[in-house]
Design an enzyme around this catalytic site. Sequence first.
Site, PDB file in Angstrom:
ATOM      1  CG  HIS A  90      -1.878  -1.100   1.336  1.00 25.56           C
ATOM      2  ND1 HIS A  90      -1.781  -2.082   2.288  1.00 25.56           N
ATOM      3  CD2 HIS A  90      -2.990  -1.399   0.613  1.00 25.56           C
ATOM      4  CE1 HIS A  90      -2.790  -2.922   2.157  1.00 25.56           C
ATOM      5  NE2 HIS A  90      -3.541  -2.544   1.144  1.00 25.56           N
ATOM      6  N   GLY A 131      -3.041  -1.636  -7.433  1.00 25.20           N
ATOM      7  CA  GLY A 131      -1.932  -2.571  -7.483  1.00 25.20           C
ATOM      8  C   GLY A 131      -2.149  -3.669  -8.515  1.00 25.20           C
ATOM      9  CD  GLN A 191      -9.330  -4.307  -6.725  1.00 25.30           C
ATOM     10  OE1 GLN A 191     -10.120  -4.842  -5.961  1.00 25.30           O
ATOM     11  NE2 GLN A 191      -8.241  -3.706  -6.299  1.00 25.30           N
TER      12      GLN A 191
END
Length: 295
Positions: free
Chosen positions: A37, A149, A155
């Site tokens: 992150h 990411g 996704q």
Amino acid sequence: MRIATAVDELRAAVAGARRDGRRVGFVPTMGNLHDGHASLVRLARERAQFVVASVFVNPTQFGPNEDLARYPRTPQHDAERLAGSGCDLMFLPDVATMYPNGTAHAVRVSVPGITAVLDGASRPGHFDGVATVVTRLFNLVQPDDAVFGRKDFQQLLVVRALVRDLAFPIDIIAAPIVREANGLAMSSRNQFLDPQLRARAAALFETLSGMAAAVRETAEPLPAIEATAMQRLREAGFDPDYAVIRQAGDLLEPGDGDRDGLVVLGAARLGGVRLIDNIEIDGDPDPVDRPKKFV
Ligand code: AMP
């Protein structure tokens, strides 16, 4: 770094940054932040002078038998992590702020096609939940850039489709996968693995690496490579959902003899924890999607 829990606070802070002529970058997360992150925030910072990161465990992307209740929530730790990574504003909404009419009656956003396969098939409704929350977050933050990411490869494709089809004037930036020293892709779910399982979990990356090498360096038929990988995962103690080689642009099955533009993807449970990972065979030639504004 400021922390906003309400929509008004978020909008006021972003409006202030815009008045100062700053470019706004956005990093959506579900919290329990790790180095992966943090790398997204740093990437956002390279292009934007004001970076917003959201921390929200989105209930609508969890299936009824999934780990919503036990998903780790660590807002204090997350605030420290974000502040140390160059984030300007942490958006920490509760469920009522994100779903003012409740989750049951919320308008749903659905991306067809790309969501029918792999994780979309294994986790029915998951990507509708992702598309729904990302749409609302995009409308709340209204960033110039949003960073996602490559770890969650499918996704990323869903978000790119969403942005193109709904004409969000947002550049989608794809961040490289950050891994542990043993190759295991960092994930908030890794903490459910005890040290022994965490060491064994590296076999997912090793198996996918073996598949990628076989694609690059041999003429072995792709289905045979996939079958070997499933076998290796079972032998390593995983309960695999899939270990496949797909076209990187649409996740469809490649044609006979196709060796370019492919991605290797795997999903498998280890000790009840579902792990995903992937390796792009040629890398991505264009990591930044730059839709023409307001096309
Ligand atoms: P999550 O909090 O798991 O929903 O992830 C938030 C964002 O961080 C998503 O865009 C993920 O793809 C990204 N992300 C999670 N883990 C990693 C990692 N190991 N490397 C790069 N990006 C990641």
